[in-house]
Write a protein that holds these residues in place. Sequence first.
Motif, short mmCIF file in Angstrom:
data_model
loop_
_atom_site.label_atom_id
_atom_site.label_comp_id
_atom_site.label_asym_id
_atom_site.label_seq_id
_atom_site.Cartn_x
_atom_site.Cartn_y
_atom_site.Cartn_z
N UNK A 151 0.83 -1.21 0.00
CA UNK A 151 0.00 0.00 0.00
C UNK A 151 0.87 1.26 0.00
N UNK A 152 1.92 1.25 0.78
CA UNK A 152 2.84 2.41 0.84
C UNK A 152 3.47 2.65 -0.53
N UNK A 153 3.94 1.59 -1.16
CA UNK A 153 4.60 1.75 -2.46
C UNK A 153 3.61 2.15 -3.55
N UNK A 154 2.39 1.65 -3.47
CA UNK A 154 1.37 2.06 -4.44
C UNK A 154 1.05 3.54 -4.30
N UNK A 155 0.92 4.01 -3.07
CA UNK A 155 0.62 5.44 -2.85
C UNK A 155 1.79 6.31 -3.28
N UNK A 156 2.99 5.87 -3.00
CA UNK A 156 4.17 6.67 -3.31
C UNK A 156 4.45 6.66 -4.81
N UNK A 157 4.49 5.48 -5.40
CA UNK A 157 4.66 5.36 -6.85
C UNK A 157 5.96 5.90 -7.40
N UNK A 158 6.96 6.05 -6.58
CA UNK A 158 8.23 6.63 -7.02
C UNK A 158 9.17 5.63 -7.65
N UNK A 159 10.41 6.06 -7.78
CA UNK A 159 11.45 5.27 -8.44
C UNK A 159 11.61 3.90 -7.80
N UNK A 160 11.63 2.90 -8.63
CA UNK A 160 11.85 1.54 -8.17
C UNK A 160 10.59 0.72 -7.99
N UNK A 161 9.43 1.37 -7.82
CA UNK A 161 8.19 0.64 -7.57
C UNK A 161 7.78 -0.18 -8.80
N UNK A 162 7.71 0.47 -9.96
CA UNK A 162 7.32 -0.26 -11.17
C UNK A 162 8.34 -1.34 -11.52
N UNK A 163 9.62 -1.07 -11.28
CA UNK A 163 10.65 -2.08 -11.57
C UNK A 163 10.46 -3.30 -10.68
N UNK A 164 10.20 -3.07 -9.39
CA UNK A 164 9.96 -4.17 -8.46
C UNK A 164 8.74 -4.97 -8.90
N UNK A 165 7.68 -4.28 -9.26
CA UNK A 165 6.45 -4.94 -9.70
C UNK A 165 6.68 -5.75 -10.98
N UNK A 166 7.39 -5.16 -11.94
CA UNK A 166 7.68 -5.87 -13.20
C UNK A 166 8.51 -7.13 -12.94
N UNK A 167 9.54 -6.99 -12.11
CA UNK A 167 10.42 -8.13 -11.82
C UNK A 167 9.65 -9.25 -11.13
N UNK A 168 8.75 -8.89 -10.21
CA UNK A 168 7.97 -9.91 -9.52
C UNK A 168 7.02 -10.63 -10.47
#
Length: 140
Positions: free
Chosen positions: A101-118
């Motif tokens: 939830x924190x990462x979704x709200x923040x949406x900053x650098x690294x979030x999309x990369x982490x999601x893509x990798x997972x």
Amino acid sequence: MTEAAIPRISLNKAERLAGLAAAARTARSALIELADTVLAATDAVIVEYPEPHAAPLSLQTAVGEAGLGAAVVTRCTVKIDGRTGWGLVLGWDRLASLSAAVLDAWGGEGVDDLAREALGAEQQARHQETDLVLLTRTES
């Protein structure tokens, strides 16, 4: 054009949420570590504390929908700078749900990369499993 020069397209909300849920399963420590970094630098407000919920499971078949029961998921909602973030992870995992939830709200650098990798890790695991099943085929 080199790989580094190819622009990365941002994930949409549904893709990010799916990727963060996948990260809870495939890269839990990285998910929590990135969320800890974000929390140290921002003021997050917990709107809905992580709580377990039952999500109904069903299967579409040729003759209609078949109910399979329910799965436990943990859901959480936070706000950071007026942006709402949701975390929904399989199983009972308060920390991973809060981190997502924190990462979704923040949406900053690294979030999309982490999601893509997972998401990629889960897809690769499914392909490997399929390949193993294919190896068990016998000739008749």
